[in-house]
Design an enzyme around this catalytic site. Structure first.
Site, mmCIF file in Angstrom:
data_model
loop_
_atom_site.group_PDB
_atom_site.id
_atom_site.type_symbol
_atom_site.label_atom_id
_atom_site.label_comp_id
_atom_site.label_asym_id
_atom_site.label_seq_id
_atom_site.Cartn_x
_atom_site.Cartn_y
_atom_site.Cartn_z
ATOM 1 N NE ARG A 166 -3.655 -2.422 0.109
ATOM 2 C CZ ARG A 166 -3.282 -3.579 -0.421
ATOM 3 N NH1 ARG A 166 -2.131 -3.682 -1.064
ATOM 4 N NH2 ARG A 166 -4.045 -4.640 -0.326
ATOM 5 C CB SER A 239 -9.288 -0.622 4.143
ATOM 6 O OG SER A 239 -9.940 -1.811 3.757
ATOM 7 C CD GLU A 333 -5.550 1.519 2.200
ATOM 8 O OE1 GLU A 333 -5.885 1.328 1.027
ATOM 9 O OE2 GLU A 333 -5.616 0.639 3.080
#
Length: 342
Positions: A166, A239, A333
């Site tokens: 990520r 998320s 995130e």
């Protein structure tokens, strides 16, 4: 060519959270040739500039953004074959899931598990988006960028993008380059990826790429991770926290039933959703107009009538609860615009 620049444009409708204030200046980019002139316009006025894609991974300050927001609306996909691979160069403003659907329809393997992820194609390398055992980095051949300092265009191969879990060089240095297009390399007639246990269990036998896409969409819908106006959990950024990667020693301190996924370097990836729920914050938990999704513990939801301040209050409560219970600091995130997480 300078695009039309407007003032005081609300950003909330352009995000999936539906939160945040206005951009002081705003322009829609329909052609990549407009970007350099728009950035130069901002630089002459000593204004910060931000590139907006689909707004699905973005948290905007209630006060808005005091600079220029460029909304990428560029379009175009160019399919070609090279070296036994199917390749596609896709403009940054293209919808990501439309691209995945196109690849599956062409029986080109490599991104089928990334079905249903909202946002633009140009944003996918920034987060190195991934789901169900697949990451976009594994399919990227190159990324075409505009250097903000020199306004020169460069073609970066995948190794130069600094991909991680990520993560990418684009995420670590957000003001260095603007992504113009992404070239993917796919496998014609290739077998679908079935590395993720939940997906493999749902698809016995020899499923097609189309079977995998439909199964991924069904799993995401079940978890309220698809954009659906009828879904009460629809206002989210997906998320909100990254699944933490910790040393094997730290993972060993967790309860025996805590999910952990060994990595090649000896570390373990943990399930952030499990940590959140076992820190006492279950699905459906609410703090006024915001809360945790009733279907997925990793998604923080805006139920309407709230503010970014409300969302951050919830996010920090979740962060603190997990830290206090397990000693693990969750990392957000989404991208934060006009505010800082720390």
């Amino acid at each position: 060519m300078l695009p039309h620049i407007r003032e005081s444009v609300s950003l909330a409708p352009l995000t999936t959270l539906g939160l945040g204030g206005a951009a002081r200046f705003f322009a829609e980019i329909a052609d990549a040739s407009q970007i350099a002139s728009a950035l130069a316009w901002a630089k002459e006025r000593d204004l910060p500039a931000f590139i907006l894609g689909g707004g699905s991974n973005l948290v905007v300050a209630d006060e808005g953004f005091p600079g220029l927001v460029l909304h990428m609306r560029t379009r175009g996909r160019r399919w070609f074959e090279e070296g036994g691979e199917v390749r596609v160069e896709v403009a940054a403003g293209e919808d990501w899931d439309d691209l995945v659907a196109d690849a599956v329809a062409r029986n080109a393997a490599g991104v089928e598990c990334l079905s249903g992820i909202p946002g633009s194609a140009g944003a996918s390398p920034v987060q190195n988006v991934g789901a169900y055992g697949q990451e976009v980095a594994s399919a990227i051949r190159s990324v075409r960028v505009l250097e903000r300092a020199s306004f020169q265009i460069r073609q970066l191969d995948a190794d130069a993008c600094g991909f991680g879990y990520r993560d990418s060089a684009f995420k670590r240095e957000p003001d260095r380059q603007v992504i113009l297009s992404v070239t993917l390399r796919l496998v014609p007639g290739g077998a679908p990826s079935l590395r993720y246990p939940e997906l493999a269990a749902a698809l016995p036998g020899r499923p097609s790429l189309a079977d995998v896409r439909q199964s991924v969409l069904a799993l995401r819908r079940k978890k309220a991770m698809l954009l659906d106006d009828r879904d009460p959990n629809r206002r989210s950024a997906g998320s909100f926290f990254v699944n933490p990667v910790v040393s094997a020693d730290v993972a060993a301190l967790l309860p025996a039933d805590a999910p952990r996924f060994p990595l090649p370097d000896g570390r373990c990836k943990l399930a952030a959703g499990w940590l959140i729920e076992h820190a006492g914050l279950g699905k459906g938990f609410r703090m006024g107009p915001v809360g945790i999704s009733s279907q997925h513990a990793l998604a923080l939801v805006h139920h309407g009538g709230g503010s970014t301040a409300d969302l951050l209050r919830l996010a920090r409560h979740v962060h603190r609860s997990v830290l206090d219970r397990f000693g693990i600091a969750l990392v957000p995130e989404p991208v934060f615009l006009g505010l800082s997480w720390s």
